[in-house]
Enzyme design. Sequence first.
Site, mmCIF file in Angstrom:
data_model
loop_
_atom_site.group_PDB
_atom_site.id
_atom_site.type_symbol
_atom_site.label_atom_id
_atom_site.label_comp_id
_atom_site.label_asym_id
_atom_site.label_seq_id
_atom_site.Cartn_x
_atom_site.Cartn_y
_atom_site.Cartn_z
ATOM 1 N N ASP A 166 62.060 -53.563 -53.768
ATOM 2 C CA ASP A 166 60.392 -54.523 -53.969
ATOM 3 C C ASP A 166 59.593 -53.664 -54.581
ATOM 4 O OD1 ASP A 166 61.692 -56.744 -52.869
ATOM 5 O OD2 ASP A 166 61.566 -55.635 -50.188
ATOM 6 N N LYS B 1 69.072 -57.715 -44.636
ATOM 7 C CA LYS B 1 68.576 -56.304 -44.995
ATOM 8 C C LYS B 1 68.717 -55.017 -44.635
ATOM 9 C CE LYS B 1 64.922 -58.377 -48.281
ATOM 10 N NZ LYS B 1 63.083 -57.817 -48.703
HETATM 11 P P1 NDP Z 1 58.321 -58.769 -40.878
HETATM 12 O O1 NDP Z 1 59.038 -59.866 -39.736
HETATM 13 O O2 NDP Z 1 59.654 -57.033 -40.998
HETATM 14 O O3 NDP Z 1 57.093 -57.604 -40.472
HETATM 15 C C1 NDP Z 1 56.543 -58.736 -40.563
HETATM 16 C C2 NDP Z 1 54.725 -58.241 -39.906
HETATM 17 O O4 NDP Z 1 53.645 -59.043 -40.197
HETATM 18 C C3 NDP Z 1 54.489 -56.910 -39.291
HETATM 19 O O5 NDP Z 1 53.895 -55.654 -39.467
HETATM 20 C C4 NDP Z 1 53.673 -57.998 -38.253
HETATM 21 O O6 NDP Z 1 52.639 -56.969 -37.441
HETATM 22 C C5 NDP Z 1 53.054 -59.022 -39.003
HETATM 23 N N1 NDP Z 1 52.760 -60.255 -38.591
HETATM 24 C C6 NDP Z 1 53.035 -61.475 -38.627
HETATM 25 N N2 NDP Z 1 52.378 -62.399 -38.123
HETATM 26 C C7 NDP Z 1 51.358 -61.627 -37.808
HETATM 27 C C8 NDP Z 1 49.907 -62.385 -37.600
HETATM 28 N N3 NDP Z 1 49.531 -64.153 -36.782
HETATM 29 N N4 NDP Z 1 48.828 -60.999 -37.671
HETATM 30 C C9 NDP Z 1 49.098 -60.537 -38.370
HETATM 31 N N5 NDP Z 1 49.860 -59.338 -38.468
HETATM 32 C C10 NDP Z 1 51.061 -60.399 -38.702
HETATM 33 O O7 NDP Z 1 58.113 -59.013 -42.127
HETATM 34 P P2 NDP Z 1 58.709 -58.388 -43.561
HETATM 35 O O8 NDP Z 1 57.384 -57.594 -43.722
HETATM 36 O O9 NDP Z 1 59.667 -58.740 -43.817
HETATM 37 O O10 NDP Z 1 58.034 -59.681 -44.782
HETATM 38 C C11 NDP Z 1 56.660 -59.181 -44.852
HETATM 39 C C12 NDP Z 1 56.328 -60.462 -45.789
HETATM 40 O O11 NDP Z 1 56.427 -60.293 -47.130
HETATM 41 C C13 NDP Z 1 57.293 -62.032 -45.487
HETATM 42 O O12 NDP Z 1 56.154 -63.129 -45.371
HETATM 43 C C14 NDP Z 1 57.846 -62.035 -46.730
HETATM 44 O O13 NDP Z 1 58.355 -63.271 -47.762
HETATM 45 C C15 NDP Z 1 57.136 -60.533 -47.607
HETATM 46 N N6 NDP Z 1 58.338 -60.566 -48.375
HETATM 47 C C16 NDP Z 1 57.639 -60.666 -50.086
HETATM 48 C C17 NDP Z 1 58.966 -60.510 -51.437
HETATM 49 C C18 NDP Z 1 58.221 -60.733 -53.147
HETATM 50 O O14 NDP Z 1 59.213 -60.227 -53.746
HETATM 51 N N7 NDP Z 1 57.230 -61.165 -53.024
HETATM 52 C C19 NDP Z 1 59.317 -59.243 -51.225
HETATM 53 C C20 NDP Z 1 59.602 -59.110 -49.705
HETATM 54 C C21 NDP Z 1 59.218 -60.052 -48.560
HETATM 55 P P3 NDP Z 1 53.468 -56.720 -35.848
HETATM 56 O O15 NDP Z 1 54.362 -55.436 -35.996
HETATM 57 O O16 NDP Z 1 52.331 -56.159 -35.098
HETATM 58 O O17 NDP Z 1 54.382 -57.905 -35.325
#
Ligand code: NDP
Length: 270
Positions: A101, A65
């Site tokens: 999105d 992306k």
């Molecule tokens: P990123 O990798 O950019 O961000 C991940 C986020 O999750 C960060 O804020 C991270 O925190 C947090 N995180 C990860 N693991 C944990 C945990 N164990 N406990 C608490 N916080 C956690 O991912 P995206 O933002 O791109 O995607 C997020 C989710 O949204 C994905 O699972 C994706 O599949 C889903 N999604 C769904 C869509 C849809 O159309 N339904 C569209 C886009 C995304 P930290 O910053 O501390 O690492």
Amino acid sequence: MDRYAVLGHPVGHSLSPRIHAAFAQATGLELEYGAIDIAPDAFTQTLDELHTQGYCGFNVTVPHKLAAHALARQLSERARHAGAVNTLLRVKGGWNGDNTDGTGLLADLQRNLGLQLAGKRIAVLGAGGAARGIIAPLLETKPAQLIIANRSPDKAQHLAQQFAGLGNVTPSIPEALAGENFDLVINATSAGHRGQAPALATGLFGSDATAYDLNYGPASKPFLGAAARCGATHTRDGLGMLVEQAAESFRLWRGLRPDTTRVLAMLRTG
Ligand code: NDP
């Protein structure tokens, strides 16, 4: 026939080919839609090759992306706010980038679930790419307050600062949300892919609150299960958002927004 595809790495699990085939059938528009796995270092070069093979639009998913954002010759306002592109459209001399999105999420929340967001208190858990894409559209609905809570506080602070001009948005961490009684809590973390849920503080959910997970399928179970146990009245996964963002991409490419109700029902029945 015009060709389209979802680009990702990996991409074999994507539901987008099924969704767009259903849209094409429902609208009577002929198109071909596939899934193409591209290694991160080959993204830009492969895109140009695909254009010569007749491809005129793409959905873009993890991890491309940001690369799609960087190569787009023109960005929509939504893509600029999101800092990421999930939809590419071929134009003369290059690719235009958009991000559907946030629009997809709002369509699912407002149209499919019937939620009114104006004046409501909303928490977004997570501050990654997906959170970045939904903050501006959520603020446009004029909630009373929007809190971005992330386990790494600096990222939540950065996002809140970036969108401060668009509404009442403040940063936090999930553990600090005890007793906040939100109307809507959106899980925008990727924790569910590891079978985990972000921390849910006592009193996070108000009466008649909705817990919404951007994830769907097994990855949505940890958060939605924990949310129900913590007092959320309504729980909903992100399958509707997926279908709605796809419909918005389809509209950008073909000028017609397909009806999503039957496609969502088809996916829910497997
Ligand atoms: P990123 O990798 O950019 O961000 C991940 C986020 O999750 C960060 O804020 C991270 O925190 C947090 N995180 C990860 N693991 C944990 C945990 N164990 N406990 C608490 N916080 C956690 O991912 P995206 O933002 O791109 O995607 C997020 C989710 O949204 C994905 O699972 C994706 O599949 C889903 N999604 C769904 C869509 C849809 O159309 N339904 C569209 C886009 C995304 P930290 O910053 O501390 O690492």
